[in-house]
Write an enzyme that holds these catalytic residues in place. Structure first.
Site, PDB file in Angstrom:
ATOM      1  N   TYR A 169       4.337  -8.510   2.630  1.00  0.00           N
ATOM      2  CA  TYR A 169       5.972  -8.302   2.843  1.00  0.00           C
ATOM      3  C   TYR A 169       6.229  -9.298   3.975  1.00  0.00           C
ATOM      4  CZ  TYR A 169       5.801  -3.722   0.738  1.00  0.00           C
ATOM      5  OH  TYR A 169       5.645  -2.594  -0.111  1.00  0.00           O
ATOM      6  N   HIS A 173       7.716  -0.874  -8.365  1.00  0.00           N
ATOM      7  CA  HIS A 173       7.075  -0.241  -7.177  1.00  0.00           C
ATOM      8  C   HIS A 173       6.592   1.263  -7.539  1.00  0.00           C
ATOM      9  CE1 HIS A 173       6.508  -1.763  -2.978  1.00  0.00           C
ATOM     10  NE2 HIS A 173       5.847  -0.513  -2.704  1.00  0.00           N
ATOM     11  N   ASP A 208      10.712  -6.420  -4.004  1.00  0.00           N
ATOM     12  CA  ASP A 208      11.562  -5.339  -4.456  1.00  0.00           C
ATOM     13  C   ASP A 208      11.944  -4.349  -3.063  1.00  0.00           C
ATOM     14  OD1 ASP A 208       9.205  -4.014  -3.934  1.00  0.00           O
ATOM     15  OD2 ASP A 208       8.813  -3.543  -6.173  1.00  0.00           O
TER      16      ASP A 208
HETATM   17  C1  LIG Z   1       0.842   5.297  -2.334  1.00  0.00           C
HETATM   18  C2  LIG Z   1       1.341   3.817  -2.911  1.00  0.00           C
HETATM   19  C3  LIG Z   1       1.465   2.960  -1.865  1.00  0.00           C
HETATM   20  C4  LIG Z   1       2.016   1.843  -2.139  1.00  0.00           C
HETATM   21  N1  LIG Z   1       2.089   0.729  -1.330  1.00  0.00           N
HETATM   22  C5  LIG Z   1       2.331  -0.621  -1.778  1.00  0.00           C
HETATM   23  C6  LIG Z   1       2.282  -1.476  -1.026  1.00  0.00           C
HETATM   24  O1  LIG Z   1       2.029  -1.428   0.275  1.00  0.00           O
HETATM   25  N2  LIG Z   1       2.866  -2.615  -1.403  1.00  0.00           N
HETATM   26  C7  LIG Z   1       3.048  -2.935  -2.654  1.00  0.00           C
HETATM   27  O2  LIG Z   1       3.442  -4.037  -3.159  1.00  0.00           O
HETATM   28  N3  LIG Z   1       3.258  -2.041  -3.661  1.00  0.00           N
HETATM   29  C8  LIG Z   1       2.940  -0.706  -3.276  1.00  0.00           C
HETATM   30  N4  LIG Z   1       2.954   0.343  -3.897  1.00  0.00           N
HETATM   31  C9  LIG Z   1       3.234  -0.079  -5.256  1.00  0.00           C
HETATM   32  C10 LIG Z   1       1.950  -0.307  -6.396  1.00  0.00           C
HETATM   33  O3  LIG Z   1       1.407  -1.889  -6.032  1.00  0.00           O
HETATM   34  C11 LIG Z   1       2.365  -0.173  -7.758  1.00  0.00           C
HETATM   35  O4  LIG Z   1       3.562  -1.175  -7.884  1.00  0.00           O
HETATM   36  C12 LIG Z   1       2.607   1.253  -8.470  1.00  0.00           C
HETATM   37  O5  LIG Z   1       1.763   1.771  -7.806  1.00  0.00           O
HETATM   38  C13 LIG Z   1       2.428   0.982  -9.829  1.00  0.00           C
HETATM   39  O6  LIG Z   1       2.433   2.258 -10.658  1.00  0.00           O
HETATM   40  P1  LIG Z   1       1.437   3.395 -10.970  1.00  0.00           P
HETATM   41  O7  LIG Z   1       1.152   3.951  -9.419  1.00  0.00           O
HETATM   42  O8  LIG Z   1       1.865   4.274 -11.858  1.00  0.00           O
HETATM   43  O9  LIG Z   1       0.266   2.658 -11.498  1.00  0.00           O
HETATM   44  C14 LIG Z   1       2.499   1.632  -3.654  1.00  0.00           C
HETATM   45  C15 LIG Z   1       2.050   2.667  -4.499  1.00  0.00           C
HETATM   46  C16 LIG Z   1       1.851   3.870  -3.977  1.00  0.00           C
HETATM   47  C17 LIG Z   1       1.830   4.940  -4.806  1.00  0.00           C
END
Ligand SMILES: Cc1cc2nc3c(=O)[nH]c(=O)nc-3n(C[C@H](O)[C@H](O)[C@H](O)COP(=O)(O)O)c2cc1C
Length: 360
Positions: free
Chosen positions: A131, A246, A158
């Site tokens: 980020y 996300h 996003d």
């Molecule tokens: C607990 C958690 C923390 C996340 N942290 C980040 C992050 O720090 N940066 C980011 O780009 N996406 C983050 N994401 C989004 C994930 O990269 C991804 O887009 C998303 O989990 C995909 O969906 P899924 O959990 O159904 O596979 C996070 C998702 C979760 C569940």
């Protein structure tokens, strides 16, 4: 006796037993009413497969490349912050599990271990998710990523503001330690309660040119959902796009990633690689995403479930279940290799009589 999980949903159930309610809710939750979170999953049921018969599928080749890096299966580990809440080894266990499964990990900037420590334990390729808060911080982290051998930067676009993740607010979720930063650097006074807030609401497309001027590492944008932004991204020289909302954790009501994929694929027209995440739980989900044009998919929560249940082995097992399911699905669909997966393999639910490949 607890039987080993057969599929990702069984991992999900077992993971809940390993995690405190506040951590479980933080991992599972989405924003607002979680409409997009649910829709991400439901979207896969709107796409039907058109299997082909009498194809030699005695061996199915799952190997592919992402930005030129070979991987044994088109499933990558999505960046998720705070993995130390799932397991004491956190990201170190995940990176070893991903390497053992023959795939790539996208390490989150908000990891609980430092990006250097994670790189030291890696046996496979890795990208670093960023980020942008301030230029000075970003310059520093990009230099660290390069020095530690990360092969690409994934800029998440996003998240101009934190979303309303009300489960966290209700639970008084305490957050997690930052492995890469002094936490105080990232807390914004405008952050709402419960957020370790990162606010990047003044960041625009120009920043991408600046980022490119800092590094020769390829840049992938994460969180693109429209043809318009895909075209902008190409003008600003990105190497790849992750179609993602996300995991339903940002703008509630935003389109499920699978539904957004066709317009992004069309806009990009082969000029950069396109990946997808959100709701991938089965090998058939991977097959559908690839048929709609994704080069690979990423999984977020399922990796956290594997990590919570059994550390490195759990991560490896989650990824190998997805691989095995994909292999079976490809064989049953008459696809001997990832290269043979194309749009004629899918049709949209409810479209009868058309011989055209479906678009969502
Ligand atoms: C607990 C958690 C923390 C996340 N942290 C980040 C992050 O720090 N940066 C980011 O780009 N996406 C983050 N994401 C989004 C994930 O990269 C991804 O887009 C998303 O989990 C995909 O969906 P899924 O959990 O159904 O596979 C996070 C998702 C979760 C569940």
């Amino acid at each position: 006796m607890v039987l080993p999980p057969l599929n990702l949903f069984e991992y999900e159930k077992q993971a809940q037993e390993h995690l405190d309610t506040a951590v479980w809710d933080h991992y599972q939750g989405g924003s607002d009413d979680e409409v997009t979170l649910r829709a991400c999953r439901d979207a896969f049921a709107q796409v039907w497969l058109r299997p082909r018969a009498l194809v030699d599928v005695s061996s199915c080749d799952l190997r592919t490349t992402v930005l030129g890096t070979p991987i044994s299966v088109p499933v990558l580990v999505a960046p998720t912050g705070g993995q130390g809440l799932a397991h004491s080894e956190g990201e170190l266990a995940t990176v070893r599990g991903a390497g053992a499964a023959g795939t790539l990990m996208v390490v989150a900037m908000f990891s609980t271990r430092s990006l250097e420590e994670i790189a030291q334990q890696a046996t496979g390729p890795r990208w670093l998710q960023l980020y942008v808060r301030s230029r000075a911080q970003t310059r520093h982290v990009v230099q660290r990523a390069q020095a530690a051998g990360y092969q690409a930067l994934v800029l998440t676009v996003d998240s101009p503001r934190p979303a309303r993740c009300e489960r966290d607010w209700r639970n008084g979720f305490a957050g997690f330690p930052f492995g890469n930063y002094d936490e105080a650097e990232f807390i914004d006074p405008r952050a709402t309660e419960g957020d370790k807030a990162l606010i990047q609401d003044a960041v625009t497309w120009e920043m991408l040119d600046w980022l490119r001027s800092l590094t020769s590492l390829p840049i992938v944008l994460k969180g693109i959902l429209t043809a318009e932004d895909a075209r902008f991204a190409l003008e600003h020289g990105v190497a790849g796009l992750i179609v993602s909302n996300h995991g339903g954790r940002r703008l509630d009501g935003s389109v499920p990633a699978l539904m957004a994929l066709p317009e992004v694929i069309e806009a990009v027209a082969g000029r950069c690689e396109v990946y997808l995440d959100g709701g991938i739980r089965r090998g058939t989900d991977v097959l559908k995403a690839l048929a709609l044009g994704a080069r690979a998919v990423l999984v977020g929560r399922p990796v956290l479930w594997g990590l919570a249940v059994n550390g490195e082995q759990g991560v490896r097992h989650v990824l190998s279940i997805l691989s095995q399911e994909l292999e079976t699905a490809m064989a049953l669909a008459g696809c001997p290799g990832v290269k043979q997966i194309h749009s004629s393999l899918v049709r949209q639910r409810g479209t009868f009589g058309s011989r055209e490949p479906a678009s969502l």
